[in-house]
Write an enzyme that holds these catalytic residues in place. Structure first.
Site, PDB file in Angstrom:
ATOM      1  N   GLY A   1       8.869  -5.003  -8.734  1.00 20.99           N
ATOM      2  CA  GLY A   1       9.754  -3.923  -9.178  1.00 20.99           C
ATOM      3  C   GLY A   1      11.209  -4.259  -8.876  1.00 20.99           C
ATOM      4  O   GLY A   1      11.527  -4.847  -7.839  1.00 20.99           O
TER       5      GLY A   1
ATOM      6  N   GLY B   1       0.814  -1.212   0.000  1.00 19.78           N
ATOM      7  CA  GLY B   1       0.000   0.000   0.000  1.00 19.78           C
ATOM      8  C   GLY B   1       0.842   1.254   0.000  1.00 19.78           C
ATOM      9  O   GLY B   1       2.030   1.225  -0.299  1.00 19.78           O
ATOM     10  N   ASN B   2       0.178   2.397   0.312  1.00 20.65           N
ATOM     11  CA  ASN B   2       0.799   3.711   0.222  1.00 20.65           C
ATOM     12  C   ASN B   2       1.410   3.879  -1.180  1.00 20.65           C
ATOM     13  O   ASN B   2       2.588   4.150  -1.350  1.00 20.65           O
ATOM     14  CB  ASN B   2       1.853   3.897   1.326  1.00 20.65           C
ATOM     15  N   LEU B   3       0.547   3.692  -2.145  1.00 17.72           N
ATOM     16  CA  LEU B   3       0.996   3.531  -3.534  1.00 17.72           C
ATOM     17  C   LEU B   3       1.540   4.819  -4.131  1.00 17.72           C
ATOM     18  O   LEU B   3       1.031   5.908  -3.870  1.00 17.72           O
ATOM     19  CB  LEU B   3      -0.173   3.026  -4.381  1.00 17.72           C
TER      20      LEU B   3
ATOM     21  N   VAL C   1      11.003   3.119 -11.155  1.00 21.04           N
ATOM     22  CA  VAL C   1      10.481   4.419 -11.581  1.00 21.04           C
ATOM     23  C   VAL C   1      11.117   5.488 -10.698  1.00 21.04           C
ATOM     24  O   VAL C   1      11.230   5.314  -9.479  1.00 21.04           O
ATOM     25  CB  VAL C   1       8.939   4.453 -11.448  1.00 21.04           C
TER      26      VAL C   1
ATOM     27  N   LEU D   1      11.415   6.029  -6.691  1.00 19.68           N
ATOM     28  CA  LEU D   1      10.178   6.200  -5.923  1.00 19.68           C
ATOM     29  C   LEU D   1      10.081   5.098  -4.875  1.00 19.68           C
ATOM     30  O   LEU D   1      10.374   3.929  -5.144  1.00 19.68           O
ATOM     31  CB  LEU D   1       8.958   6.167  -6.846  1.00 19.68           C
ATOM     32  N   SER D   2       9.655   5.487  -3.675  1.00 23.37           N
ATOM     33  CA  SER D   2       9.525   4.544  -2.565  1.00 23.37           C
ATOM     34  C   SER D   2       8.559   5.142  -1.554  1.00 23.37           C
ATOM     35  O   SER D   2       8.549   6.368  -1.348  1.00 23.37           O
ATOM     36  CB  SER D   2      10.895   4.341  -1.904  1.00 23.37           C
TER      37      SER D   2
ATOM     38  N   GLN E   1       8.057  -9.370   7.780  1.00 18.47           N
ATOM     39  CA  GLN E   1       9.276  -8.958   7.093  1.00 18.47           C
ATOM     40  C   GLN E   1       9.941  -7.739   7.728  1.00 18.47           C
ATOM     41  O   GLN E   1      10.945  -7.248   7.223  1.00 18.47           O
ATOM     42  CB  GLN E   1       8.998  -8.710   5.611  1.00 18.47           C
TER      43      GLN E   1
ATOM     44  N   HIS F   1       4.269   1.844  -8.196  1.00 19.93           N
ATOM     45  CA  HIS F   1       3.272   0.770  -8.097  1.00 19.93           C
ATOM     46  C   HIS F   1       2.309   0.824  -9.290  1.00 19.93           C
ATOM     47  O   HIS F   1       1.927  -0.208  -9.840  1.00 19.93           O
ATOM     48  CB  HIS F   1       2.442   0.920  -6.816  1.00 19.93           C
TER      49      HIS F   1
HETATM   50  O1  PAF Z   1       7.761  -5.082  -2.047  1.00 16.84           O
HETATM   51  C1  PAF Z   1       6.841  -5.068  -1.217  1.00 16.84           C
HETATM   52  O2  PAF Z   1       6.037  -4.132  -1.164  1.00 16.84           O
HETATM   53  C2  PAF Z   1       6.716  -6.224  -0.239  1.00 16.84           C
HETATM   54  O3  PAF Z   1       7.958  -6.703   0.154  1.00 16.84           O
HETATM   55  C3  PAF Z   1       5.832  -7.363  -0.765  1.00 16.84           C
HETATM   56  C4  PAF Z   1       6.434  -8.011  -2.000  1.00 16.84           C
HETATM   57  C5  PAF Z   1       4.450  -6.831  -1.098  1.00 16.84           C
HETATM   58  C6  PAF Z   1       5.694  -8.448   0.304  1.00 16.84           C
HETATM   59  O4  PAF Z   1       5.122  -7.957   1.466  1.00 16.84           O
END
Ligand code: PAF
Length: 277
Positions: free
Chosen positions: A143, A27-29, A172, A180-181, A57, A33
């Site tokens: 990505g 999310g937080n696209l 991108v 972008l992040s 993670q 994305h």
């Molecule tokens: O790249 C991400 O946003 C995350 O690591 C993913 C692949 C959605 C897994 O939670």
């Protein structure tokens, strides 16, 4: 566009779909994305984007709690981009009980990002495998900004014989070059101006290699020294083989230059590829 929160509802909705693409996200696209959606769209009859901030993670002290949750605006952007289904499960849906079975990626998981974020790739691989099982897509897009994650997941699909095609997408960048992040949102205005330096240092190494320099350790050290002198705290700057992130040797031609560094409280990663053949 439909927004679905449970695996049961998702399975029933997808029962008759035969060409499903999955774009997994937290999310937080941003436009990066949306570019994944653009790449997936023509390849699938049904395009699913998942939105799930995966606790597994994140390490202790990382930004799991403050990771921005922006479901309503994310859905607006996804609808405009032509996404068919948003799968937005809550934590209980993905982890109804403690996740005792996990996926341990190959040697790659302890290198680079893995060395600084122990257990990160186990968390990524485990949730992505669960998302694959929930959505059962034919293709999935990742990505290359998260280059190591892309390689880990490509290898997971290969070694576990999953019937899914993994499609990589180019990073991108903002007009100044910053990748972008979602984490760019943490940067202050001053830090945002400085943030592009990480990319510039990677580009500098790339250009030096293209111009014939092969003293890779010196190039890595120079970039690390320069970033630290500018107020960054570099975790690593590394020149590796693009195919598997192993160390380079004299015959290496296709390389990737990866960097991770902290600017204030924000940790940024980036990479550039270079072909010396
Ligand atoms: O790249 C991400 O946003 C995350 O690591 C993913 C692949 C959605 C897994 O939670």
């Amino acid at each position: 566009m439909e927004v679905i929160h449970t695996v049961a509802a998702l399975r029933s909705r997808l029962a008759d779909e035969h060409q499903v693409a999955l774009v997994p996200t937290m999310g937080n696209l941003h436009d990066g994305h949306i570019d994944l959606i653009r790449i997936a769209k023509p390849r699938a009859a049904c395009l699913v984007a998942s939105i799930f901030v995966n606790r597994l993670q994140f390490g202790p002290g990382e930004d799991f709690d403050r990771y921005p949750r922006t479901l309503a605006s994310d859905c607006e952007r996804l609808a405009q981009a032509g996404c068919n289904i948003v799968f937005a499960p809550d934590e209980q849906e993905v982890y109804p009980e403690p996740q005792e079975f996990t996926i341990d990626p190959s040697h790659i998981q302890n290198e680079l990002e893995g060395a600084f974020r122990p257990g990160h790739f186990r968390g990524v691989a485990t949730v992505v495998l669960k998302l694959f099982n929930m959505v059962q897509p034919q293709i999935a897009i990742f990505g290359k900004k998260d280059y190591q994650q892309y390689l880990v997941l490509k290898e997971m699909v290969k070694q576990l014989a999953l019937p899914i095609e993994i499609i990589p997408a180019e990073t991108v960048r903002a007009p100044d070059g910053l990748a972008l992040s979602s984490r760019n949102n943490y940067l202050s205005p001053e830090e945002r101006l400085e943030a592009v330096s990480l990319y510039q240092q990677l580009e500098k190494i790339r250009n030096a290699a293209l111009a014939g320099r092969r003293d890779f350790s010196a190039l890595e050290s120079e970039a690390t020294y320069w970033l630290n002198a500018q107020g960054w705290k570099a975790d690593y700057i590394a020149i590796r083989q693009a195919a598997d992130l192993r160390k380079t040797d004299v015959s290496s031609r296709k390389l990737v230059i990866l960097g991770a560094a902290r600017l204030g409280k924000t940790r940024l990663i980036d990479n550039v590829e270079v072909d010396l053949s």
